[in-house]
Enzyme design. Structure first.
Site, short mmCIF file in Angstrom:
data_model
loop_
_atom_site.label_atom_id
_atom_site.label_comp_id
_atom_site.label_asym_id
_atom_site.label_seq_id
_atom_site.Cartn_x
_atom_site.Cartn_y
_atom_site.Cartn_z
N GLN C 109 0.79 -1.20 0.12
CA GLN C 109 -0.07 -0.13 0.07
C GLN C 109 0.80 1.43 0.00
O GLN C 109 0.65 2.18 -0.78
CB GLN C 109 -0.87 0.05 1.26
N TRP C 110 1.73 1.31 0.78
CA TRP C 110 2.60 2.29 1.23
C TRP C 110 3.28 2.60 -0.12
O TRP C 110 3.75 4.10 -0.35
CB TRP C 110 3.78 1.79 1.97
N HIS C 113 2.58 5.62 -2.83
CA HIS C 113 2.98 7.17 -2.84
C HIS C 113 4.34 7.19 -3.52
O HIS C 113 5.35 6.96 -3.09
CB HIS C 113 3.12 7.53 -1.25
N ILE C 121 15.31 -3.84 1.55
CA ILE C 121 16.08 -5.11 1.25
C ILE C 121 15.81 -5.88 0.40
O ILE C 121 14.51 -6.12 0.27
CB ILE C 121 16.28 -5.95 2.65
N LEU C 213 8.47 17.24 3.20
CA LEU C 213 7.17 17.46 4.05
C LEU C 213 5.86 17.37 3.69
O LEU C 213 5.00 16.93 3.96
CB LEU C 213 7.52 18.52 5.08
N HIS C 214 6.01 18.19 2.28
CA HIS C 214 4.60 18.45 1.46
C HIS C 214 3.94 16.79 1.16
O HIS C 214 2.76 16.47 1.39
CB HIS C 214 4.74 18.96 0.37
N ARG C 223 -3.17 8.13 5.20
CA ARG C 223 -3.03 7.09 6.04
C ARG C 223 -3.00 6.99 7.30
O ARG C 223 -3.21 6.14 8.15
CB ARG C 223 -1.33 6.30 5.73
#
Lengths: 301, 301, 301, 301
Positions: C109-110, C113, C121, C213-214, C223
């Site tokens: 999912q991550w 982005h 790894i 940061l944006h 999330r």
């Protein structure tokens, strides 16, 4: 009139040609293809290719095998759902390519939208045309007094005339010298990559600009907005109409949720809830700064 | 056979439909459209839309008004020039969209190519099919001894059989339990977003994947390469053939300058120049490490 | 406990070392640096580097020469203004790098982005550890009935036990066979890049993940939201606390305008205005679909 | 001299301040921090923040827990390996932020590198300074005869003087009128967003520009190259020296594999192999076009 007869005949030839394709076709976009929509005094926007349409958005959201047989109303509902919940990837499945002629100072704002593909004519390689943007009298606005970044009243009389004369004369002289520096008649002729530095920011350039629908809508959201500078907004306005013809369902959702929508802060939600309960809320009492309160009142009274 | 009769008939319907368009058409790509090209035991790649072709590359490089009337050989020459000098933006003006069915461990490598648009079926929302990748016996390779990241000889006999049995049995059992956990027959049924965690990395997923030609070639350069893992390379190989049919001139330049080309370091250039002067150069004398020298000798002997 | 003594001592050594720098320092972030904040049963998040802070946002917005001498309250006001008006570029001037240990289905999912830098790894190169995510009993939720993508009540009794047993047993068996296939004891040993396909989606992986940061706030908005899957939300929650310590002013603006804010459609604005005038508005009368109305009422009653 | 006393004192104050940090520190970069390195007649480059260094590259490649205790020579070898094999993600783990003052026509080339974060001073909001780039006499080059995009001999005598006079006079007059149009003395004063269109492309602007090491090296590869326009190359040259001080090992690998390296096409490889066998190969016989052959001979004689 921005086009030479030769350019117009090339465009006519492109529009006259038709071919058979298995790809999905957007009739609204086909009608727009290649036509140069005039913008400002010498500029234009024209769509020169596209991929996908409303159906491509729903197919991507469903990862479908075929075009699907669902009702158009189902598709519109799904598109509204996706827009409402900030699902951006299905909108990225559509792509459009534009040919744009625009002043350099507009191009400098535009290029800040990074997720796009761009090919610009190179003034290292080519000689730019003698074409400058001179604002129409009704666009010759004074600096805004409240907002450091905006326009106030229209200039009038001698001041307006002075500005127009300077813009025209300085551009003409700069271009005359540009040509004279480049000339190889009785002299070596300055390198193009150097001579161009004499041209002012209102000289016209051209580029091919391609982006996906999600990023196109992001561009339109910022640039077809009332706070955008007039000279880029007129480009965005034309592209908005083209986009509406291309993807009517996505456009309707975009108008409802983005262009016509309002973003409320937690503080704004709280104030509205108090008002709905009949309370009278003042700025001092809202937790908002004066600037925020002014913007809030602009929408809610 | 990866397709159900219903899926195949949807694809057939897509292929049968034709429409008229003003857009440029690539005949090579039209012939490929929608067809599911089988890859591995249950996977496929199919092009589902595209935009542009070789002509779009040269038009973008020239920022043209029309399709141009130059000879095809001129276009090929310009495309070679652009590729040789790393001009990437004209290649970004073409776009292709693929529907891919692939094992999750392949998808995890693939997704690292970030400049692409992706819609994947969601296992939070849908139930995945009972389909797993089981390597063909000739692909059941041992760990390479020299290279920590590669394959050695093919496994044989009892060891090969054991591996195949485990892969098949574990996947089957994991899927049986996945179904059993999801079942709402006499029980509540586990949430899909949780049940999926029991599925192994060789289960198949599907996505729509869209990218521009520049980034597609970047993908192929890494993934159609001999050092890529076999299970992703076979996808890249099919996409390479599709790309060749789509943009023959760009593909020819890509084969010459990238796939068949060689990157020499400054040290490598120096060694070759010494060799051309008749000198014999050893690794110790080359300034290269042993690993570099081995790679250098792999090309130059 | 996710860390070995050796790992913990490496982290301790990193935390103990201090150096002098001319760069701006965020005390809140320095306190967080390197510490592994536990998440789920075997995972963690730790900040391993950062650049900038609240001051860097205002400096970028002003393109300043120095650190400026304005009051902190001025800075906070400007940051609120930038956030309210969707100015994203000043927030891009801060950067953070995280080391994360997380189950593969969360990583999948991550990774969607895309505007981030990632080093994971490699299971082609390394052997993964024997660590799996097994949900705590109170997280073992049933499939939601209304929402196809969500969780309902917690499973109980025999069903819950069955699920936990299957998840544990299947993961254990899969890992046993992974090890057995890799073993070079009396056999060749399967290639790592193949053996990994037997591992389930709840096995843990690790990566370095770096973003500005944006984009970090964009990640947290989606999330750390109540609609996100619990297993990724717990990571986002920890990162939200770290971000709050890093850039307190930007975080406060983000909470007000994004996390606690509400996006109203044009239709929603119209309904609220009618309500503020004392009108009673029903769904049928609102122009909204049933789903939209339900979401609208969820906020406004 | 590009800096006012006030600007210089702000920079001095930044350089004088020191703080303690747990983050890794690059001594070479600390020495550079904040100093304005002069470029062209009024421009500068200064690093204003950074993150990471050579060690961050190897840590990312290894996804390490700590700083590691391996020898520096091991790290350099791994960095060379990563560079040679086009592993880009570990280099993305380092970040640098620059403050740059540069002519607009240079900024327009620079901005085409899209993977960067940018904040530029806004001429909608602020009034630009009276500063223009006027080439030094030895940079006043004629248009190249062979290459349509390049420079030939330096202009001399009356032609050179004419060019310098025009550049200076036109810029001065344009700026005089810019000021006069903006003036609110006895008139309304034109909006800043309009007045700026009169300024030529050699007026200076400023921005904050932040990117990761991988993309910085990509920028330097193109812009510190002999084919880049002199006016951007001088910026790239300064940034190259800064980068060398920041990440000495990465820079050494970059110089060897990219800046000093050569890309051979498949045809080029074939020709070299024939030459190594003692054969004499002509252009006609090489399969290369005349342009390619000229470039090939430029390297190999």
């Amino acid at each position: 009139m921005p086009l030479t007869p030769d350019q117009q005949s090339q465009i006519d030839a492109e529009r006259a040609a038709a071919a058979s394709t298995r790809r999905p076709v957007s009739e609204g976009m086909e009608a727009r293809l290649y036509t140069a929509h005039p913008v400002l005094d010498h500029g234009f926007v024209r769509v020169i290719d596209y991929m996908g349409g409303d159906a491509a958005i729903v197919q991507a959201a469903r990862v479908s095998y075929g075009r699907g047989t669902r009702a158009v109303s189902d598709d519109a509902g799904l598109i509204r759902y996706l827009m409402r919940h900030w699902h951006s990837t299905p909108f990225e499945m559509c792509e459009a390519k534009f040919h744009v002629k625009l002043p350099i100072f507009v191009a400098r704002q535009w290029i800040r939208h990074r997720t796009a593909n761009v090919n610009e004519i190179s003034a290292r390689y080519s000689i730019l045309d003698r074409e400058f943007y001179i604002p129409a009298p009704e666009q010759l606005a004074a600096q805004a007094r409240v907002n450091r970044q905006g326009r106030g009243d229209v200039l009038e009389g001698a001041e307006a005339q002075r500005v127009l004369d300077w813009l025209r004369d300085d551009a003409t002289r700069a271009y005359d010298h540009y040509e004279a520096m480049l000339s190889q008649d009785g002299q070596q002729g300055l390198a193009r990559e150097l001579a161009r530095m004499n041209l002012p920011a209102n000289v016209y350039t051209q580029w091919y600009w391609k982006t996906d629908l999600h990023n196109l809508l992001g561009f339109l959201r910022l640039r077809a907005d009332a706070h955008a500078q007039y000279e880029i907004r007129v480009y965005a306005d034309v592209m908005a109409q083209i986009t509406r013809d291309w993807v009517p369902a996505a456009w309707a959702a975009f108008e409802d949720y983005r262009m016509g929508g309002v973003q409320l802060s937690a503080k704004g939600v709280e104030v509205l809830k108090r008002r709905l309960r009949g309370e009278v809320v003042s700025q001092e009492d809202s937790g908002m700064s004066k600037g925020e309160w002014r913007e809030f009142e602009g929408v809610w009274g």
